[in-house]
Design an enzyme around this catalytic site. Sequence first.
Site, PDB file in Angstrom:
ATOM      1  N   GLU A 167       0.808  -1.228   0.000  1.00  0.00           N
ATOM      2  CA  GLU A 167       0.000   0.000   0.000  1.00  0.00           C
ATOM      3  C   GLU A 167       0.843   1.280   0.000  1.00  0.00           C
ATOM      4  OE1 GLU A 167      -2.894  -0.242   3.144  1.00  0.00           O
ATOM      5  OE2 GLU A 167      -3.906  -1.957   2.259  1.00  0.00           O
ATOM      6  N   GLU A 352      -5.606  -8.503   0.546  1.00  0.00           N
ATOM      7  CA  GLU A 352      -6.332  -8.163   1.783  1.00  0.00           C
ATOM      8  C   GLU A 352      -7.783  -7.887   1.425  1.00  0.00           C
ATOM      9  OE1 GLU A 352      -4.817  -4.859   4.131  1.00  0.00           O
ATOM     10  OE2 GLU A 352      -2.762  -5.571   3.906  1.00  0.00           O
TER      11      GLU A 352
END
Length: 450
Positions: A167, A352
């Site tokens: 991320e 995720e």
Amino acid sequence: MFTRPDLPKDFLFGAATASYQVEGAGSEDGRTPCIWDDFAKIPGKVYMGHDGSVAADQYHRYKEDVALMADLGFQAYRFSVSWSRVLPNGGDKVNPKGIQYYRNLCTELHNRGMKACCTIYHWDMPSELQAKGGWAERDTAYRLTYLAKVLFENLGDLVDMWITINEAMCITFLGYQMGMHAPGIKDNDRFIKSVHHVNLAHGLIVSEYRKTGLKAPIGITHNLEFPRPATKDPKDAKAVSNHIALRSGLFMAPIFRKRYPEYVTDELGWGFPVQDGDFDIISQPIDFLGINYYSEHVLRWSDTQPNNIEAAERWEERMSGIGWRITPHGLLRLLKWTSDYTGGKLPFYITENGACCDDRLETDTKTGKQFVHDEQRIRYLSEHLHMCAQAINQGVPLKGYFCWSFIDNYEWTYGYSMRFGLVYCDYETQKRIPKDSAYFMRDVMAGYGD
Ligand code: IFM
């Protein structure tokens, strides 16, 4: 009533965590502080000043955790490496105890028939490197590449899947522009530099990896955003495209287009510290793309807000814990967009996906057995898995799905007040109690094993 999502037999099911969020053992066996240890000490930054010094104590309980994951039927575990555990103070000297921990973890996973999926950087930069400027400095990209080299040399025989960075958007936007995450900087110049240096680090790590001859696939994980426009007004579509350029484009365009998005360079006039050859490094082929998805934004045009973007009114149910909207259809839209953007062939993994609910630990008065009835999380997982199946049926090269998270953990600025786990962590006793959603996943996975 749930129906089994129509997923392929070889679809990979995994569970995910990250070092700072679960390991604990904050000052054991040579680990030195990281930026989240420092950030948590600043009053008002993290809920109740919580830090990761104990977390879910996985450093000491990894065998129990791996056994539980394997018993539930997970085929892979996505974990990340604590940089300052392996290279104390972010220096050059390798800490053998740090390496040994990750070797033990991977070996345990293999002994239980699971794959080891290793994320090299999931936000826990050693404090010493932050003191030298962190991601605002180009040298940090080379420092992380050195960590990666050490990991390839010492874990290369045990890791089945490598993820360079988790991320980049959160690292840079939250950490350097908005000051909401460690290191808590609010500075557009350092933010722009951090974007390029994180992108560069990814490319340098992939180059380093290709020199090793190791064969496990390597990729990067992005929390991509593909928001919905509030109406059919072309101005709302423009607000959405501005947002996509700023959030997804900053990290996808360098890899897949060898440039930064035109909106950012030409309309906003941002200048990145790009040196000759950087885009060749960043855009090297990867073996897969990891996508993290939780919720979808709905946006409209604004004449007054930055970049003409404004959040529109919403109608969808909220997660009962963190309050994010539940938008499974957004996952399907995102997967299709990403597939088009990357040419339809690059394998994807959802690295995720999960829900943060207001979980209540209950005890059966007759049996003394503890349980958590997390019905909302079950619905969330079920609906998102159905979207994965639809995406695959529509040609998206999606190969697997990792639940966030295996166990409740340190949710950054929310500390331990937010729970994303399939397994409840009683932080007082460190007892693990599988929630109903863990058994739901077991039942889903039971149909996809062989
Ligand atoms: O807990 C985080 C994780 O570290 C990164 N992705 C989002 C999760 C939930 O907020």
